[in-house]
Design an enzyme around this catalytic site. Structure first.
Site, PDB file in Angstrom:
ATOM      1  N   GLY A  82      34.433  61.587 117.976  1.00 51.54           N
ATOM      2  CA  GLY A  82      33.100  61.005 117.902  1.00 51.54           C
ATOM      3  C   GLY A  82      32.369  60.985 119.236  1.00 51.54           C
ATOM      4  O   GLY A  82      31.500  60.141 119.426  1.00 51.54           O
ATOM      5  N   ARG A  83      32.701  61.870 120.126  1.00 51.65           N
ATOM      6  CA  ARG A  83      32.078  61.970 121.461  1.00 51.65           C
ATOM      7  C   ARG A  83      32.277  60.711 122.299  1.00 51.65           C
ATOM      8  O   ARG A  83      31.532  60.439 123.215  1.00 51.65           O
ATOM      9  CB  ARG A  83      30.568  62.274 121.359  1.00 51.65           C
ATOM     10  CG  ARG A  83      30.274  63.742 121.237  1.00 51.65           C
ATOM     11  CD  ARG A  83      28.850  64.168 121.522  1.00 51.65           C
ATOM     12  NE  ARG A  83      27.991  63.530 122.493  1.00 51.65           N
ATOM     13  CZ  ARG A  83      28.104  63.577 123.827  1.00 51.65           C
ATOM     14  NH1 ARG A  83      29.087  64.193 124.387  1.00 51.65           N
ATOM     15  NH2 ARG A  83      27.234  62.985 124.606  1.00 51.65           N
TER      16      ARG A  83
END
Length: 104
Positions: A82-83
């Site tokens: 999810g970065r």
């Protein structure tokens, strides 16, 4: 990584060259790095020629040497789902390393 780049001395190059395996030293003589070869056989023939010419001690090739980076900054990045990555900056400031967490 950021820092100052400096060419290593011929003495350091020779010390490192001599620490490498014999066949790696011979290969360094035989290879004109990134030069064009007509075929593999050309390289194999040069390799064999230098093995015969230098059965014991291999001279440092004239074009062989190295560079080093004397760092004043490193960044380490670890990817996460999810970065939500982890990033850390190590920066040399006034002779000491400062560590900062950076936003992804």
């Amino acid at each position: 990584m950021e820092g100052k780049v400096e060419k290593v001395s011929e003495r350091e190059s020779l010390e490192y060259f001599k620490s490498r395996p014999y066949e790696s030293q011979i290969a360094a003589l035989a290879s004109k790095q990134s030069g064009i070869l007509k075929d593999r056989q050309q390289l194999e023939e040069l390799f064999g020629q230098f093995k015969r010419e230098y059965p014991d001690e291999v001279p440092l090739p004239r074009n062989w040497g190295g560079y080093r980076i004397v760092p004043d900054m490193f960044e380490f990045w670890q990817g996460r789902p999810g970065r939500m990555h982890d990033r850390f900056e190590y920066r040399l400031e006034n002779g000491a390393w400062t560590i900062r967490r950076l936003s992804p």
